[in-house]
Design a protein around this motif. Structure first.
Motif, short mmCIF file in Angstrom:
data_model
loop_
_atom_site.label_atom_id
_atom_site.label_comp_id
_atom_site.label_asym_id
_atom_site.label_seq_id
_atom_site.Cartn_x
_atom_site.Cartn_y
_atom_site.Cartn_z
N ALA B 91 -4.43 51.29 -42.91
CA ALA B 91 -5.84 51.62 -42.63
C ALA B 91 -6.37 52.71 -43.56
N LEU B 92 -6.34 52.42 -44.84
CA LEU B 92 -6.81 53.37 -45.83
C LEU B 92 -8.07 52.84 -46.51
N TYR B 93 -8.85 53.76 -47.07
CA TYR B 93 -10.04 53.35 -47.82
C TYR B 93 -9.61 52.97 -49.23
N ARG B 95 -11.01 51.64 -51.84
CA ARG B 95 -11.82 51.91 -53.03
C ARG B 95 -11.87 53.38 -53.39
N LEU B 96 -11.39 54.21 -52.49
CA LEU B 96 -11.38 55.65 -52.76
C LEU B 96 -10.00 56.05 -53.27
#
Lengths: 274, 315
Positions: B91-93, B95-96
């Protein structure tokens, strides 16, 4: 509600959008078409000396309007009056089409998109309150659309004044009605639409379904805004104030009640079957 | 002895259904402060739902839950502030960058900015913080998710399949880090279906099946309870001569698993048994009392408690 947390949620989404060319390039193109290209071409056509027939047709439309409306139109020549009418009245709905299209694309993904990417689980286990997540998502959806409108509005003002200003005799744009439209009418219409779209985003099972639903919501709101902005012909100030006030009441109700549609189970994706 | 309800994590008769599926059914578990509990069970046993119930992300249909004396529904925000969670998917962003992911988490949990580099260094991901997460390997993602989970120095760590999809080397590194975290006094609940992961970490193993705790206790305690008879691994050049071993006195059962696994009543019979095998002409190549691994324990528990059923479906 802690506003610093709301802003954090919004910042994450805005940051992701800002670095996603596949999002902001179409947004710039859309804004460019509606606020720059179409006005530039249409005003260019009307202000050409060879466009007498079009000018006459617009002039006939104007003569059929009530006296109050005709009095608002500025310009000494038929061509100037046609250019003024086109810039001030006929292109007004553009101001709502652009922000709604841009913001609804973001809003539709606000919850279901996070769930699909697995981020919903992260948010569900976070100490953020549901109200903060909802408000952050709403803000992150509204800001790109409204920012595009403000930038587009500025460019549109220059184009109108550059194209039609010399004919009318002075730079006349933005008019009072347009100021009210941009600052008083567009924001609540945007919030009404987004409060419904984000609510739907929490309930549907896929981003595709959310996009479909967002289109259905946007269409009647665009039509309503078109009708509203047409009312400015009669009395720009009063119509904008009345329409804006009604829209603000709806927006406040929609935003306040919208948070109830979201809960942690929906962020996890286990409450969507309801 | 009933534990003090203001300490640790306690679930009492907790149930939760999704439609007709009963994910957790009358679950009762106690996890004392500063201990490591491993929720062990097959897919669908209710491990993830249990983690979600503890943080208050899910509401229980029945039963009571106490986390450090707080109710996850009434005091959910306070509990979640004290929890570090690693979900099954990191559950990571994507694109960041890794740093952006940690920075935003620090803002959400009010962690100090200096905690970002500390946590990243601790999990060996500091060298990649400037890169977008989309380019991370599965191992790097898990390390970043673990770093994110400990940023705010949580009292409770909830790790749901933290090594899922990792290569053995990365999985081992992650488990070492979990051991280190557990050693620093945090209460850790780890859900897994991989038996070897629980080995050497667990103060308590909770065997879950059909949303229920079918057995719980320290691995040694469970071994004493479910593996009373010792097992000896025996092999020989002439294996066919070992076939009738289960008819000998003191032998409970035998099974082949690479070598012959012989369950005997007591290790005291082993010298006589070996002597008689040699007398009978068996050319022994291996005699090894087997240490009770969690894997053996798991299957022994399963044998004694019955097959772990799938999630219950109500009509």
């Amino acid at each position: 509600m802690r506003w610093s947390k709301v802003w954090t949620v919004a910042r994450i989404d805005l940051h992701r959008l800002f670095i996603s060319k596949d999002y902001w390039v179409p947004m710039v193109i859309l804004g460019g078409i509606f606020f720059v290209f179409i006005p530039w071409v249409l005003l260019g056509v009307v202000t050409r000396p060879q466009s007498l027939q079009i000018v006459q047709q617009i002039g006939e439309v104007l003569t059929s309007l009530p006296g109050a409306a005709s009095d608002v139109v500025q310009g000494e020549t038929p061509q100037a009056r046609a250019a003024y009418s086109l810039a001030v009245f006929l292109l007004a709905p553009v101001a709502i089409v652009v922000p709604l299209t841009i913001s609804s694309a973001v809003g539709a993904q606000a919850i279901v998109g996070e769930r699909e990417r697995g981020i919903g689980e992260f948010l569900a286990h976070s100490p953020l309150q549901i109200k903060e997540i909802y408000a952050g998502k709403l803000l992150a959806s509204a800001i790109p659309g409204y920012a595009a409108t403000l930038v587009g509005f500025t460019l549109y003002s220059f184009i109108v004044n550059l194209r039609a200003g010399p004919l009318v005799g002075h730079w006349f744009f933005p008019t009072t009605g347009w100021w009210l439209l941009i600052l008083w009418v567009v924001p609540p219409f945007l919030l009404v639409a987004l409060s419904i779209i984000v609510r739907l985003s929490a309930r549907v099972q896929s981003t595709a379904a959310a996009q479909q639903a967002a289109s259905l919501i946007s269409l009647p709101i665009i039509m309503a805004s078109y009708v509203a902005s047409s009312g400015f012909v009669l009395d720009p100030t009063l119509a904008a104030l009345i329409v804006g006030s009604g829209a603000w009441i709806l927006a406040i109700w929609g935003v306040m009640s919208g948070a109830k549609a979201i809960n942690r189970e929906r962020l996890l994706g286990v409450g969507t079957e309801a | 002895m009933t534990p003090k309800m203001t300490e640790g994590i306690h679930l009492r008769g907790v149930s939760r259904s999704f439609g007709k599926i009963r994910a957790v059914s009358d679950l009762t578990i106690d996890v004392p402060n500063g201990s490591v509990a491993v929720l062990l069970g097959p897919n669908g046993a209710g491990k993830t739902t249990t983690v979600r119930l503890i943080t208050g992300s899910l509401r229980a249909d029945a039963g009571t839950i106490q986390v450090h004396g707080l109710d996850p529904i009434a005091d959910g925000d306070a509990i979640r502030q004290r929890c570090g969670v690693v979900p099954p998917k990191p559950a990571l962003y994507d694109r960041l960058t890794g740093r952006n992911n940690l920075e935003y988490s620090a803002m959400i949990w009010d962690a100090p900015p200096e905690a970002i580099d500390e946590a990243a260094a601790r999990f060996g991901i500091d060298h990649a913080l400037h890169l977008k997460v989309a380019g991370y390997s599965t191992g790097m993602r898990t390390r970043l998710a673990l770093a994110r989970a400990v940023l705010h120095d949580p009292d409770i760590l909830l790790l749901d399949e933290p090594t899922a999809g990792l290569d053995p080397e990365s999985a081992r590194a992650v488990l070492d880090l979990i051991r280190e975290l557990a050693g620093s006094g945090r209460t850790v609940i780890m859900a897994t279906h991989l038996l070897h992961e629980a080995e050497g970490i667990a103060d308590q193993v909770i065997l879950m099946g059909a949303g229920n705790a079918r057995a719980a206790g320290h691995p040694l305690e469970l071994a004493a309870r479910y593996m009373k008879d010792p097992v000896v691994i025996i092999d020989a050049e002439n294996r066919d001569r070992l076939k009738d071993l289960d008819t000998r006195e003191g032998v409970v059962s035998t099974s082949w698993n690479g070598a012959l696994h012989v369950t005997i009543e007591s290790l005291e019979i082993l010298p006589d048994m070996v002597a008689s095998l040699v007398t009978d002409g068996v050319r022994l190549t291996r005699i090894e009392p087997m240490a009770a691994t969690l894997e053996h324990l798991y299957f022994e528990m399963q044998r004694q408690l019955g097959e772990i059923p799938p999630p219950q479906v109500t009509k």
